[in-house]
Write a protein that holds these residues in place. Structure first.
Motif, PDB file in Angstrom:
ATOM      1  N   ASP A 240       0.857  -1.182   0.000  1.00  0.00           N
ATOM      2  CA  ASP A 240       0.000   0.000   0.000  1.00  0.00           C
ATOM      3  C   ASP A 240       0.893   1.232   0.000  1.00  0.00           C
ATOM      4  OD1 ASP A 240      -2.908  -1.108   0.767  1.00  0.00           O
ATOM      5  OD2 ASP A 240      -1.394  -2.209   1.894  1.00  0.00           O
ATOM      6  N   VAL A 241       0.607   2.177  -0.892  1.00  0.00           N
ATOM      7  CA  VAL A 241       1.369   3.425  -0.968  1.00  0.00           C
ATOM      8  C   VAL A 241       0.423   4.582  -0.678  1.00  0.00           C
ATOM      9  CG1 VAL A 241       2.688   4.956  -2.482  1.00  0.00           C
ATOM     10  CG2 VAL A 241       3.013   2.490  -2.631  1.00  0.00           C
ATOM     11  N   TYR A 242       0.909   5.541   0.107  1.00  0.00           N
ATOM     12  CA  TYR A 242       0.108   6.716   0.481  1.00  0.00           C
ATOM     13  C   TYR A 242       0.916   7.979   0.241  1.00  0.00           C
ATOM     14  CZ  TYR A 242      -2.161   2.949   3.017  1.00  0.00           C
ATOM     15  OH  TYR A 242      -2.768   1.756   3.338  1.00  0.00           O
ATOM     16  N   VAL A 243       0.291   8.941  -0.414  1.00  0.00           N
ATOM     17  CA  VAL A 243       0.880  10.264  -0.605  1.00  0.00           C
ATOM     18  C   VAL A 243      -0.174  11.276  -0.198  1.00  0.00           C
ATOM     19  CG1 VAL A 243       1.803  11.908  -2.273  1.00  0.00           C
ATOM     20  CG2 VAL A 243       2.382   9.474  -2.475  1.00  0.00           C
ATOM     21  N   LEU A 244       0.207  12.179   0.689  1.00  0.00           N
ATOM     22  CA  LEU A 244      -0.728  13.171   1.214  1.00  0.00           C
ATOM     23  C   LEU A 244      -0.006  14.496   1.368  1.00  0.00           C
ATOM     24  CD1 LEU A 244      -3.370  14.035   2.717  1.00  0.00           C
ATOM     25  CD2 LEU A 244      -2.339  13.106   4.797  1.00  0.00           C
ATOM     26  N   HIS A 245      -0.528  15.553   0.724  1.00  0.00           N
ATOM     27  CA  HIS A 245      -0.044  16.917   0.917  1.00  0.00           C
ATOM     28  C   HIS A 245      -1.285  17.749   1.213  1.00  0.00           C
ATOM     29  CE1 HIS A 245       3.847  16.304  -1.687  1.00  0.00           C
ATOM     30  NE2 HIS A 245       3.637  15.313  -0.840  1.00  0.00           N
ATOM     31  N   SER A 246      -1.625  17.864   2.482  1.00  0.00           N
ATOM     32  CA  SER A 246      -2.934  18.424   2.833  1.00  0.00           C
ATOM     33  C   SER A 246      -3.064  19.907   2.520  1.00  0.00           C
ATOM     34  CB  SER A 246      -3.246  18.162   4.311  1.00  0.00           C
ATOM     35  OG  SER A 246      -2.340  18.843   5.152  1.00  0.00           O
TER      36      SER A 246
ATOM     37  N   SER B  57      -4.413  20.069  -0.800  1.00  0.00           N
ATOM     38  CA  SER B  57      -5.500  19.113  -0.967  1.00  0.00           C
ATOM     39  C   SER B  57      -5.152  18.050  -2.006  1.00  0.00           C
ATOM     40  CB  SER B  57      -6.796  19.834  -1.368  1.00  0.00           C
ATOM     41  OG  SER B  57      -7.842  18.889  -1.560  1.00  0.00           O
ATOM     42  N   MET B  58      -3.948  17.456  -1.832  1.00  0.00           N
ATOM     43  CA  MET B  58      -3.552  16.359  -2.712  1.00  0.00           C
ATOM     44  C   MET B  58      -3.537  15.071  -1.915  1.00  0.00           C
ATOM     45  SD  MET B  58      -0.234  15.702  -5.121  1.00  0.00           S
ATOM     46  CE  MET B  58       0.902  15.149  -3.874  1.00  0.00           C
ATOM     47  N   GLY B  59      -4.164  14.049  -2.458  1.00  0.00           N
ATOM     48  CA  GLY B  59      -4.158  12.750  -1.815  1.00  0.00           C
ATOM     49  C   GLY B  59      -4.082  11.639  -2.843  1.00  0.00           C
ATOM     50  N   CYS B  60      -3.277  10.633  -2.549  1.00  0.00           N
ATOM     51  CA  CYS B  60      -3.104   9.495  -3.449  1.00  0.00           C
ATOM     52  C   CYS B  60      -2.958   8.233  -2.603  1.00  0.00           C
ATOM     53  CB  CYS B  60      -1.832   9.636  -4.290  1.00  0.00           C
ATOM     54  SG  CYS B  60      -1.522  11.255  -4.999  1.00  0.00           S
ATOM     55  N   PHE B  61      -3.510   7.143  -3.109  1.00  0.00           N
ATOM     56  CA  PHE B  61      -3.227   5.852  -2.496  1.00  0.00           C
ATOM     57  C   PHE B  61      -3.300   4.782  -3.577  1.00  0.00           C
ATOM     58  CE2 PHE B  61      -7.820   6.090  -2.217  1.00  0.00           C
ATOM     59  CZ  PHE B  61      -8.243   4.796  -2.508  1.00  0.00           C
ATOM     60  N   ALA B  62      -2.543   3.725  -3.382  1.00  0.00           N
ATOM     61  CA  ALA B  62      -2.539   2.610  -4.340  1.00  0.00           C
ATOM     62  C   ALA B  62      -2.331   1.319  -3.582  1.00  0.00           C
ATOM     63  CB  ALA B  62      -1.447   2.794  -5.383  1.00  0.00           C
ATOM     64  N   THR B  63      -2.907   0.241  -4.111  1.00  0.00           N
ATOM     65  CA  THR B  63      -2.777  -1.081  -3.481  1.00  0.00           C
ATOM     66  C   THR B  63      -2.355  -2.096  -4.530  1.00  0.00           C
ATOM     67  OG1 THR B  63      -5.106  -1.648  -3.881  1.00  0.00           O
ATOM     68  CG2 THR B  63      -4.602  -0.537  -1.813  1.00  0.00           C
ATOM     69  N   TRP B  64      -1.413  -2.943  -4.131  1.00  0.00           N
ATOM     70  CA  TRP B  64      -1.004  -4.082  -4.938  1.00  0.00           C
ATOM     71  C   TRP B  64      -1.299  -5.347  -4.146  1.00  0.00           C
ATOM     72  CZ3 TRP B  64       1.391   0.536  -5.195  1.00  0.00           C
ATOM     73  CH2 TRP B  64       1.780   1.027  -6.450  1.00  0.00           C
ATOM     74  N   ARG B  65      -1.962  -6.301  -4.793  1.00  0.00           N
ATOM     75  CA  ARG B  65      -2.262  -7.578  -4.169  1.00  0.00           C
ATOM     76  C   ARG B  65      -1.876  -8.689  -5.148  1.00  0.00           C
ATOM     77  NH1 ARG B  65      -2.491  -4.264  -0.857  1.00  0.00           N
ATOM     78  NH2 ARG B  65      -4.216  -3.725   0.549  1.00  0.00           N
ATOM     79  N   GLY B  66      -1.151  -9.687  -4.646  1.00  0.00           N
ATOM     80  CA  GLY B  66      -0.738 -10.786  -5.507  1.00  0.00           C
ATOM     81  C   GLY B  66       0.121 -10.329  -6.669  1.00  0.00           C
TER      82      GLY B  66
ATOM     83  N   ASP C 174     -11.786  16.665   1.129  1.00  0.00           N
ATOM     84  CA  ASP C 174     -10.900  16.899  -0.001  1.00  0.00           C
ATOM     85  C   ASP C 174     -10.143  15.613  -0.317  1.00  0.00           C
ATOM     86  OD1 ASP C 174      -8.873  16.668   1.907  1.00  0.00           O
ATOM     87  OD2 ASP C 174      -8.609  18.828   2.089  1.00  0.00           O
ATOM     88  N   PHE C 175      -9.242  15.696  -1.265  1.00  0.00           N
ATOM     89  CA  PHE C 175      -8.522  14.500  -1.682  1.00  0.00           C
ATOM     90  C   PHE C 175      -7.605  13.976  -0.582  1.00  0.00           C
ATOM     91  CE2 PHE C 175      -9.689  16.670  -5.637  1.00  0.00           C
ATOM     92  CZ  PHE C 175     -10.421  15.648  -6.229  1.00  0.00           C
ATOM     93  N   GLY C 176      -7.072  14.869   0.229  1.00  0.00           N
ATOM     94  CA  GLY C 176      -6.285  14.427   1.373  1.00  0.00           C
ATOM     95  C   GLY C 176      -7.125  13.626   2.353  1.00  0.00           C
ATOM     96  N   TRP C 177      -8.382  14.040   2.515  1.00  0.00           N
ATOM     97  CA  TRP C 177      -9.282  13.340   3.430  1.00  0.00           C
ATOM     98  C   TRP C 177      -9.514  11.900   2.973  1.00  0.00           C
ATOM     99  CZ3 TRP C 177     -14.331  11.357   3.417  1.00  0.00           C
ATOM    100  CH2 TRP C 177     -14.927  11.215   4.675  1.00  0.00           C
ATOM    101  N   ILE C 178      -9.604  11.708   1.642  1.00  0.00           N
ATOM    102  CA  ILE C 178      -9.771  10.358   1.116  1.00  0.00           C
ATOM    103  C   ILE C 178      -8.554   9.502   1.453  1.00  0.00           C
ATOM    104  CG2 ILE C 178      -9.987   9.002  -1.007  1.00  0.00           C
ATOM    105  CD1 ILE C 178     -11.666  11.329  -2.138  1.00  0.00           C
TER     106      ILE C 178
END
Length: 201
Positions: A104-110, A113-122, A164-168
Motif C-alpha cells: 500500500d502506498v500513500y501520498v498526502l499533501h494536505s 489538498s492532494m491525496g493518493c493511495f494505491a494497493t497491490w495484491r498478488g 478533499d482529496f487528502g481526506w480520502i
C-alpha cells in the motif's frame, strides 16, 4: 503547515495488527533495504541509519533522506520518490516487494489538498487513486474499496463537512493501518509516533 507524507507499507498479514504489536525492529534487514534503495556509500560500504525517527514525523523525509523499518513481515519505506509509483513502474526494489507482499502506498499533501493511495495484491495493482484541488481526479483505476463508499472526492458530505482529496487518503490509511494523521479520529487509533523508523541519507 499541514500534513505531508510519502510512504509505503508492505505486509504479509494484517498491517494494522502488526503495527499495534510490533516485533523487534530488524536493524540489519533495514540497513540492507536502505542500501538497496540508496546504493552503497561512496566508499563502498553498506548504509547505516544516522538517526531514529517514527511513523508520525518521518513519513515525508527530504534532502535525500529515506526512512526504513523492517519488522519481520512488515516493511515500511518513506521517501520522496514514491509519488512516481502512480505514474510509472516502481523502482526495482519496489517491484521486489510487490512480488512478495501486499503493498500500500500513500501520498498526502494536505495544504494543496492532494491525496493518493494505491494497493497491490498478488503482485498486481488492484486500486490506484490520486487527486488534487488544482487538477481534480488524476488517477482512478481499479475497483473501489469498501471504505470509499460515499467518498466522491472534494466537496461537501451533506453535513457541512468539507472533504478533499487528502481526506480520502486519510481514510485509506485509517482503513488499512488503523490510524490517520489529520482525518477521522477515534480513541482506538494507533499512535504512529510509537512506530520507530530508521532514517538514512
Amino acid at each position: 503547515m499541514g500534513m505531508k507524507c510519502n510512504f509505503m507499507v508492505a505486509s504479509r498479514s494484517n498491517p494494522a495488527a502488526a503495527l499495534r504489536d510490533l516485533p523487534e525492529l530488524d536493524v540489519k534487514a533495514s540497513d540492507a533495504l536502505a542500501t538497496t534503495i540508496l546504493g552503497k556509500r561512496s566508499w563502498g560500504r553498506a548504509r547505516r541509519s544516522h538517526r531514529t525517527g517514527d511513523l508520525s514525523i518521518d513519513v515525508y523525509p527530504k534532502d535525500g533522506e529515506i526512512a526504513v523499518a523492517v519488522y519481520g513481515d512488515l516493511v515500511i519505506v518513506a521517501g520522496e520518490d514514491l509519488l512516481s509509483w502512480f505514474e510509472q513502474v516502481p523502482d526495482a526494489w519496489g517491484e521486489t516487494l510487490i512480488a512478495g507482499y501486499d503493498v500500500d502506498v500513500y501520498v498526502l499533501h494536505s495544504v494543496v489538498s492532494m491525496g493518493c493511495f494505491a494497493t497491490w495484491r498478488g503482485g498486481e495493482l488492484t486500486r490506484s487513486f490520486a487527486g488534487s484541488s488544482d487538477d481534480g481526479v488524476i488517477v482512478d483505476e481499479g475497483e473501489r474499496l469498501p471504505f470509499e463508499t460515499g467518498l466522491e472526492g472534494a466537496g461537501d458530505d451533506g453535513d457541512g463537512d468539507e472533504h478533499d482529496f487528502g481526506w480520502i487518503t486519510e481514510n485509506a490509511i485509517l482503513d488499512r493501518l488503523g490510524y490517520c494523521y489529520e482525518g477521522p479520529y477515534s480513541p482506538d487509533n494507533l499512535d504512529p509516533a510509537t512506530v520507530p523508523l530508521l532514517v538514512y541519507r
